[in-house]
Design an enzyme around this catalytic site. Structure first.
Site, PDB file in Angstrom:
ATOM      1  N   ARG A 105       1.790  -4.812 -17.447  1.00 24.74           N
ATOM      2  CA  ARG A 105       2.082  -4.370 -16.356  1.00 24.74           C
ATOM      3  C   ARG A 105       2.673  -5.150 -15.054  1.00 24.74           C
ATOM      4  O   ARG A 105       3.531  -5.361 -14.784  1.00 24.74           O
ATOM      5  CB  ARG A 105       1.074  -3.489 -15.785  1.00 24.74           C
ATOM      6  CG  ARG A 105       1.184  -2.040 -15.859  1.00 24.74           C
ATOM      7  CD  ARG A 105      -0.151  -1.340 -15.828  1.00 24.74           C
ATOM      8  NE  ARG A 105      -0.879  -2.152 -16.842  1.00 24.74           N
ATOM      9  CZ  ARG A 105      -0.863  -1.758 -18.075  1.00 24.74           C
ATOM     10  NH1 ARG A 105      -0.186  -0.634 -18.470  1.00 24.74           N
ATOM     11  NH2 ARG A 105      -1.695  -2.285 -19.093  1.00 24.74           N
ATOM     12  N   THR A 106       1.591  -6.095 -15.071  1.00 26.47           N
ATOM     13  CA  THR A 106       1.614  -7.086 -13.948  1.00 26.47           C
ATOM     14  C   THR A 106       3.088  -8.056 -13.932  1.00 26.47           C
ATOM     15  O   THR A 106       3.932  -8.143 -13.045  1.00 26.47           O
ATOM     16  CB  THR A 106       0.562  -7.970 -13.587  1.00 26.47           C
ATOM     17  OG1 THR A 106      -0.498  -7.002 -13.483  1.00 26.47           O
ATOM     18  CG2 THR A 106       0.489  -8.904 -12.374  1.00 26.47           C
ATOM     19  N   ARG A 140      -0.923 -15.958 -13.489  1.00 22.16           N
ATOM     20  CA  ARG A 140      -2.049 -15.251 -13.796  1.00 22.16           C
ATOM     21  C   ARG A 140      -2.753 -16.404 -14.737  1.00 22.16           C
ATOM     22  O   ARG A 140      -2.256 -17.024 -15.552  1.00 22.16           O
ATOM     23  CB  ARG A 140      -1.803 -14.180 -14.866  1.00 22.16           C
ATOM     24  CG  ARG A 140      -3.240 -13.466 -15.631  1.00 22.16           C
ATOM     25  CD  ARG A 140      -2.881 -12.472 -16.179  1.00 22.16           C
ATOM     26  NE  ARG A 140      -2.691 -11.209 -15.076  1.00 22.16           N
ATOM     27  CZ  ARG A 140      -2.813  -9.846 -15.504  1.00 22.16           C
ATOM     28  NH1 ARG A 140      -2.797  -9.512 -16.771  1.00 22.16           N
ATOM     29  NH2 ARG A 140      -2.711  -8.931 -14.541  1.00 22.16           N
ATOM     30  N   LYS A 144      -0.587 -29.088 -24.189  1.00 18.86           N
ATOM     31  CA  LYS A 144      -0.308 -30.633 -24.419  1.00 18.86           C
ATOM     32  C   LYS A 144      -1.300 -31.186 -23.256  1.00 18.86           C
ATOM     33  O   LYS A 144      -1.580 -32.362 -23.269  1.00 18.86           O
ATOM     34  CB  LYS A 144       1.083 -30.950 -24.150  1.00 18.86           C
ATOM     35  CG  LYS A 144       1.951 -30.339 -24.955  1.00 18.86           C
ATOM     36  CD  LYS A 144       3.412 -31.025 -24.745  1.00 18.86           C
ATOM     37  CE  LYS A 144       4.538 -30.358 -25.325  1.00 18.86           C
ATOM     38  NZ  LYS A 144       5.995 -30.790 -24.605  1.00 18.86           N
ATOM     39  N   HIS A 168      -6.988  -9.916  -7.522  1.00 22.10           N
ATOM     40  CA  HIS A 168      -5.974  -9.509  -8.286  1.00 22.10           C
ATOM     41  C   HIS A 168      -5.168  -8.722  -7.054  1.00 22.10           C
ATOM     42  O   HIS A 168      -5.158  -7.498  -7.195  1.00 22.10           O
ATOM     43  CB  HIS A 168      -6.150  -8.535  -9.512  1.00 22.10           C
ATOM     44  CG  HIS A 168      -5.023  -8.149 -10.243  1.00 22.10           C
ATOM     45  ND1 HIS A 168      -3.640  -8.472  -9.963  1.00 22.10           N
ATOM     46  CD2 HIS A 168      -4.948  -7.621 -11.451  1.00 22.10           C
ATOM     47  CE1 HIS A 168      -2.788  -8.071 -10.783  1.00 22.10           C
ATOM     48  NE2 HIS A 168      -3.669  -7.396 -11.901  1.00 22.10           N
TER      49      HIS A 168
HETATM   50  C1  NCD Z   1      -6.177  -5.383 -14.709  1.00 19.78           C
HETATM   51  C2  NCD Z   1      -6.395  -7.109 -14.769  1.00 19.78           C
HETATM   52  O1  NCD Z   1      -5.546  -7.680 -15.475  1.00 19.78           O
HETATM   53  O2  NCD Z   1      -7.272  -7.536 -14.023  1.00 19.78           O
HETATM   54  N1  NCD Z   1      -4.714  -5.275 -15.319  1.00 19.78           N
HETATM   55  C3  NCD Z   1      -3.677  -5.048 -14.435  1.00 19.78           C
HETATM   56  O3  NCD Z   1      -3.339  -6.092 -14.031  1.00 19.78           O
HETATM   57  N2  NCD Z   1      -3.176  -3.812 -14.230  1.00 19.78           N
HETATM   58  C4  NCD Z   1      -7.210  -4.479 -15.229  1.00 19.78           C
HETATM   59  C5  NCD Z   1      -7.590  -4.974 -16.588  1.00 19.78           C
HETATM   60  O4  NCD Z   1      -7.098  -5.727 -17.321  1.00 19.78           O
HETATM   61  O5  NCD Z   1      -8.547  -4.155 -16.869  1.00 19.78           O
END
Ligand code: NCD
Length: 312
Positions: free
Chosen positions: A57-58, A107, A86, A135
């Protein structure tokens, strides 16, 4: 590259004021209603996605957001496919990507990695999730969804259920919601997965927010306006047995939904494993896919804001 008046990064929801959040939510609504107005605001610009940890999703939501504004996307979606293998540091990687792109979403499994990148980055860095910490863009999706469904972000009783220890979405959502009046929290988790004390003390207590901790979901359900379900964060456990013991601790199903009010909505950042039974999906109070939908518009609005864009 876009010359910015103020180079700003978003590491936590607190990097945005509540006034800015309100404006961003209005903007996201306008973007949804009039997509053509924003279809070329990022012409010639690039988003870099630096994803050192899995994401559906993100990352795709960020990418779609940039494409919808006329820009393009570069990046990598696993540490394995980057020079991290590396031994390159995130600081060097962002300096490199800063030569190519106008804005970056990162991320990383390590808490604080996006902050390290931001400290040397020539372009805005958005934290797309750092370990069990924060997040913020998930919180943008959550706030927008709550505002859409309840018409307000104050006067709410919010239940957060599941892995409150490692769940970064929970930590970010709490830090955003404590800024609104009369928001009460019900923290629903097994003992082992309770909200970390630094969040309880530095965020909830410091902001004089009322909260209770309970183990049973059934006990909390009748009082809630919002139920925020979360997945047990398998990847953050030190041992498999503990995960297996915890993973099906909560399963929300239609029978339990019978205990909730007609205007209580269920949110979940997704991915879901077993914590929400699929029979809940057809319940009009299930809002998790609407959250995904609004998350994309909020990422559009966030990038639009950080890139200091204007509609011509
Ligand atoms: C979440 C995350 O990555 O923290 N997912 C997301 O980005 N929607 C929640 C999760 O992974 O449980």
């Amino acid at each position: 590259m876009q010359k910015l008046k103020h180079l700003r990064h978003v590491m936590s929801p607190l990097d945005l004021t509540t006034e800015e959040l309100d404006k961003m939510m209005d903007l996201a609504e306008d973007m949804e209603a009039k997509p053509e107005k924003y279809a070329h605001v990022c012409d010639g610009m690039k988003l870099a996605t630096l994803f050192y940890e899995p994401s559906t999703r993100t990352r795709l939501s960020f990418e779609t957001a940039m494409l919808n504004m006329g820009g393009s996307v570069i990046g990598f979606h696993s540490a394995d496919s980057s020079s991290a293998t590396k031994g390159e540091s995130v600081a060097d990687t962002i300096r490199v990507l800063g030569c190519f792109a106008d804005i970056a979403a990162m991320r990383h499994p390590k808490e604080g990695a996006p902050m390290v990148a931001a400290s040397v980055s020539p372009i805005p860095v958005i934290n797309g999730g750092d370990g069990g910490h924060q997040h913020p863009t998930q919180t943008l999706a959550d706030l927008m969804t709550i505002r859409k469904l309840k018409g307000r972000l104050n006067n709410l009783t919010v239940g957060l259920c599941g892995d409150l220890k490692f769940g970064r979405t929970v930590h970010s959502l709490i830090s955003a919601l404590v800024r609104y009046d009369n928001v009460k929290f019900v923290l629903i988790s097994p003992e082992e997965l309770r909200l970390p004390s630094y969040v309880k003390e530095d965020v909830l207590a410091k902001n004089h927010k009322e909260f209770t901790e309970v183990i049973r979901l059934e006990e909390a359900l009748p009082s809630l306006d919002i139920l925020y379900m979360t997945r047990v964060q398998k990847e953050r456990f030190f041992n498999e047995d503990d995960y297996v013991r915890m993973k099906d601790f909560y399963i929300l199903d239609e029978e339990k939904m019978g205990l909730a009010r007609d205007d209580m909505y269920v949110l979940h950042p997704l991915p879901r494993v077993n914590e929400i039974s699929v029979d809940v999906d057809a319940d009009p109070r299930a809002a998790y896919f609407r959250q995904v939908y609004w998350g994309m518009y909020m990422r559009m609005a966030l990038m639009f804001t950080l890139l200091e864009l204007e509609v011509k």
